[in-house]
Scaffold this active site. Structure first.
Site: not given
Lengths: 360, 522
Positions: B174, B196, B72, B10
């Site tokens: 994800e 999330d 990222k 992840d």
């Protein structure tokens, strides 16, 4: 020009073409009479036939960059028509851009329905099985790839596609770790997915299904997520947030980082800002510097000096005085703090421009 | 090269996790050398080599201009993107434009690093973590990405993995990973809503499981909502409290603020379990007298909830939006999954339950469930788990143009991948040797509204009169949603070479070179 079923191909040359070879169409470029054009005719078995033609008439469309043209398809000869018919019947020689697949079998007799039995497990047989299925699917029309009737509804189309994907998806054969098998599986899935997308599109065009728009979007401003200061269009109410996210206006190092060591680079930058009266930015630079050099007494005192000037600019003399006292508490020989305290005693919050020279 | 083990990763914006499936089929989160299950996605380019993870926090203090976080977000982005421009003004490290227009990071004058290389360092650290645990080399991985990543971002993620010496078995979205990690593949057909809420962002996704096939239908979110915001809200109230009780203004004291933030964070975590917790900062601030002031109070859960209420209320809009975009009502959702550390907060759970109309499922390890999903995907690809499939669609359309003309849509948005389309280019002159074309991401006819992915040329065309030579260009979106190009001459069927003139992201040669340097350096 794309035909997804053999019926469409037939309709194309029997009805759409006038006199067997005249085609009227809208094109997105300027065409001149007499110009040579090539029409790519995509057949249901993924074969693209290149058909040459000459523009006979051309008229630009008002308010659009497109042109109506009439093309005489000189390349659409009897021979070509026979070849296409042959492919539709499955008996003619195939003109395939793909590396030599065998002639397409008759689509009437071999509807490539998804076979019910499992794929073989051993690699050689799996390879052969997939190759056979790929051949069969390449020769089939879109709805036949999916194994449904040509007028099937959205539910049936989805079911047909789903059963293909569940059989051929490359992930299902990944465990063999054989590139050739993975490649075949990917090719089969590409055929299934394209057929699914085409069939969906034609259902949408017929008004039998609603268009599916992807809703996969990054949340707005995802990239600018490091500080929350501009998050809802307002600056955080107190200085708290500014400091706890550490950096608001980042100090950029001077061009030659060797010319100044440690906190001096920050200090000289802040002083330059203060000498121009820009105490708010100086404060931010110093707050950043303190994250890097938390123990520097000079930087700490200068931070409070900058804060006091900001307070003075807002007319808050009391706050400014207490900030200067804090500055002196951190560094008792802070020259600037003493000078500004003197200034406040004499001028209050007036004539602030005089303060600038202390920082030159 | 011998093929080693595979792991699930992840790769998060602020934290990364690596997981494997044990021999007995149980997922296992691997811990870093410090014993933590998550690795901060943080790199300090210290003078004697890069420092990765927890140890790099020191770099945030000592050298913020060479300590890179959140790389990222920069993967596969162009420097001239307005959001990158805005970002470059607020980041402590400097962003620069690479020769082909991508955004890179400047570490010193003349020394730059690409976001791919930064992510490669994080991936490499995770790879080392796994190798330490397994005692054998790790050579491949499943890596999770946001479901809405476009082709360039997906390619950049793959490049980062290749630089780190990892072969990407599959890029996994994800929300799907979260559903998989939750064990959804063992259950019946369901419509999931995955929420999330992590340290910095809130992401919502509608995920369907139908006949063993997972499909992500819609994603939305709030990029400014996360645990850090709650910490800041608490700190603001504590500062106000200190002003009233102690008549001290610490709002301009960065050190006091940082100490309060740490205390607030600890209190927040404890209040998920208990209803009252003490807050104690021994040395809050130095008084002018030279003594230090101490700050002590107790904090109740209802206070935390009151203070964070404005933030919790912001959970509602993205959830409603995700439902609307996936074209369903909240009654249609079968299960709400909570992912991310912040969903431990009771107030967050209550709010999500209120908005979604059903009690959310409790995932025992919300920080790690995405990595568990990635590890399960490894097991699935290796054939250890059967009967589950993940379907991806193209997040954005792919268009093509020639001669600076209009863009023509080739692959539509939301096409199921893998897929392939082709376009035919006839030559316009006798013996024309090459045909150039541009590839764009986006569906607009105007080039300016699309994102340029690259300029290519079909070269070494065979000789022939104008229009007789036809180049067939094939554009394939593969299973991971990355682009592959191929060309052949239509009449003869011969393969043609494609030359890369301009290309977004790293070139193949760059990736190979960085990977070599990387292998030598480590």
């Amino acid at each position: 020009m794309r035909c997804t079923t053999w019926e469409q191909v037939e309709v194309f040359h029997t009805r759409k073409l006038r006199a067997g070879r005249l085609l009227s169409m809208k094109v997105p470029f300027d065409a001149e009479i007499g110009a040579q054009v090539t029409l790519g005719l995509e057949l249901p078995n993924n074969v693209v036939m290149a058909i040459d033609g000459v523009v006979q008439k051309a008229s630009p469309i008002e308010g659009d960059s497109k042109t109506w043209i009439e093309v005489e398809l000189a390349g659409f000869t009897e021979d070509v028509i026979a070849r296409i018919r042959g492919m539709a019947e499955g008996s003619g020689p195939a003109v395939e851009p793909e590396p030599a697949p065998p002639p397409a079998p008759s689509v009437r007799t071999s509807m490539p329905r998804v076979s019910e039995e499992d794929l073989p497990n051993d690699e050689r047989h799996l390879f052969q099985q997939l190759t056979t299925e790929l051949r069969r699917m390449r020769g089939a029309a879109v709805h036949e790839v999916l194994g449904v009737e040509s007028d099937a509804g959205p539910e049936a189309v989805r079911r047909g596609w789903m059963s293909l994907v569940r059989r051929h998806h490359p992930d299902l054969v990944a465990r063999h770790r054989a590139p050739a098998i993975s490649h075949l599986a990917e090719e089969l899935t590409i055929l299934a997915n394209r057929a699914y997308d085409r069939q969906r599109a034609s259902l949408v065009a017929d008004g039998r299904a609603t268009a599916i728009r992807s809703a996969l979007k990054p949340p707005p401003g995802w990239l600018v997520g490091f500080d929350d200061i501009a998050s809802n269009g307002q600056r955080a109410a107190t200085a708290t947030s500014d400091v706890s996210v550490k950096l608001v206006e980042p100090p950029k190092l001077p061009v030659d980082p060797n010319s100044l060591q440690g906190g001096e680079a920050f200090e000289s930058r802040a002083r330059a800002m203060l000498s121009e009266g820009d105490s708010a930015h100086a404060q931010e630079v110093l707050a950043a510097a303190l994250c890097v050099y938390p123990r520097s007494r000079t930087l700490r005192s200068l931070y409070y000096v900058a804060a006091s000037i900001t307070a003075l600019q807002g007319g808050e003399v009391m706050l400014a005085t207490s900030q200067l006292e804090t500055a002196l508490a951190h560094f008792d020989s802070c020259r600037e703090a003493s000078l500004i305290l003197d200034h406040i005693r004499r001028n209050g919050s007036q004539r602030l421009d005089d303060l600038r020279r202390h920082f030159r | 090269m011998k093929r080693g083990r595979a792991v699930g990763i992840d790769l998060g914006t602020s934290n990364s996790v690596v997981a494997i499936i044990d021999a007995d089929g149980a997922p296992r989160i691997l811990t870093t050398e410090e014993g933590s299950t998550t690795l901060p996605s943080l790199i300090w380019f210290a003078p004697d080599g890069p420092v990765i993870g927890e140890a790099a926090r020191e770099g945030l203090d000592q050298a913020p201009d060479v300590t890179v976080f959140g790389a990222k977000r920069l993967l596969g982005r162009r420097f001239d993107h307005p959001e990158v421009r805005r970002l470059s003004r607020t980041l402590p490290y400097e962003l620069v434009e690479s020769p082909n227009g991508d955004v890179w990071i400047s570490l010193a004058p003349g020394k730059t690093v690409s976001p791919e290389e930064v992510c490669a360092l994080i991936l490499y650290e995770l790879k080392r973590t796994a190798e330490r645990f397994l005692g054998e080399p790790v050579t491949s991985a499943v890596i999770t990405i946001p479901a809405w990543y476009d082709a360039a971002q997906r390619q950049a993620t793959k490049d980062a993995a290749q630089i780190a010496g990892l072969d990407v078995m599959r890029l996994l979205s994800e929300p799907t990973a979260a559903a998989l990690g939750h064990g959804a593949h063992r259950g019946a057909d369901r419509k999931y809503l995955v929420c999330d809420l992590g340290g910095g962002t809130f992401d919502v996704a509608a995920v369907d499981l139908e006949g063993g096939v997972f499909e992500v239908l819609a994603t939305t979110g709030d990029p400014f909502l996360g645990g850090d915001d709650v910490d800041r809200a608490v700190v603001e109230h504590l500062v106000r409290d200190i002003r009233q009780v102690k008549a001290l203004d610490v709002s301009t004291d960065p050190i006091a603020i940082e100490r309060l933030r740490i205390a607030a964070q600890r209190a927040k975590h404890e209040l998920s379990g208990v209803s009252t917790t003490p807050i104690h900062v021994a040395e809050l601030v130095q008084l002018p007298s030279g003594k230090t002031a101490e700050y002590k109070r107790s904090m109740r859960r209802d206070e935390l909830e009151l203070w964070s209420a404005p933030l919790v209320r912001r959970l509602e809009a993205p959830i409603r939006d995700a439902l609307a975009r996936s074209g369903r009502k909240r009654e249609d959702v079968h299960e709400v999954l909570l992912v991310g550390g912040m969903t431990r907060m009771p107030a967050v759970r209550r709010e999500i339950a209120r908005v979604s109309g059903r009690e959310p499922s409790i995932v025992p390890n919300p920080e790690e469930v995405v990595a568990v999903g990635a590890a399960l995907e490894v097991a699935r690809l290796e054939g250890a788990i059967e009967g589950v499939l993940l379907i991806d669609v193209a997040a954005r359309g792919i268009s093509l143009s020639t001669n600076e003309g209009d863009c023509e849509l080739v692959i539509a948005q939301s096409s199921v991948v893998p897929t392939r389309e082709h376009r035919l280019f006839p030559t316009r002159q006798d013996n024309q040797a090459r045909i150039e074309f541009d590839i764009w991401e986006g569906e607009s006819v105007e080039a300016a509204k699309n994102r340029h992915l690259g300029k290519y040329a079909v070269v070494d065309l065979p000789d022939g009169p104008s229009g007789d030579v036809l180049a067939l260009v094939e554009i394939t979106l593969d299973t991971d949603g990355t682009i592959r190009l191929g060309a052949s001459e239509l009449v003869s069927g011969d393969r043609l070479q494609i030359e890369q003139l301009v290309h977004t992201g790293l070139t193949r040669a760059d990736v190979a070179r960085f990977a070599r340097q990387f292998a030598e350096a480590s």
